[in-house]
Enzyme design. Structure first.
Site: not given
Ligand code: CMP
Length: 140
Positions: A10, A113, A116, A127
């Protein structure tokens, strides 16, 4: 079984200059990079990728974060690649991520974070095809 999964480094992790360190974790754990590209996603591309989250309260913030800078997108191949990649990433919220995982070491928040990873084999196929035509994935 031999699987493929979609991984994204990311914008936060690209900005921190840890793409190589993250790739190194994949390689040391039996995951091969079989397709890769850097891309600055458009709003439409990010919204389409995260369409399953469209109704979630964090959708807008997630899309805005994902288009805040370029990302590295890769297909990883290996035994049990979907689960292996999720184990290497750690919990979605870095506060909950186990020591030694990518998110524990490089992520700052649940939004920023670092990585992904597809959450199932079925979503992995969807995807991967969202970002890579079959001719751009190199079996090896
Ligand atoms: P990702 O695996 O990219 O898929 C969805 C993303 O939403 C997740 O990582 C997080 O970075 C983001 N996100 C933000 N808030 C939440 C939440 N409360 N629960 C899950 N994903 C979240």
């Amino acid at each position: 079984a031999l699987e493929r999964t979609l991984s994204i480094v990311k914008p936060d992790a690209v900005a921190k200059n840890v793409v190589g360190e993250i790739y190194s974790r994949f390689e040391k754990n039996g995951l091969k990079v079989v397709a890769a590209k850097m891309k600055h996603l458009s709003k439409q591309e990010a919204e389409g990728f995260y369409a399953v989250h469209r109704e979630r309260p964090f959708f807008g913030a997630l899309v805005n974060f994902m288009i805040s800078g370029p990302v590295m997108i890769q297909v990883l191949e290996g035994e049990g690649a979907v689960l292996k990649n999720r184990d290497l990433m750690g919990a979605t919220n870095p506060k909950d991520a186990a020591a030694g995982t990518i998110r524990a070491d490089f992520a700052d928040s649940i939004d920023a974070n670092a990585v992904h990873g597809s959450d199932s084999l079925e979503n992995a196929a969807i995807e991967i095809s969202y970002f890579f035509p079959a001719t751009d994935v190199y079996a090896r």
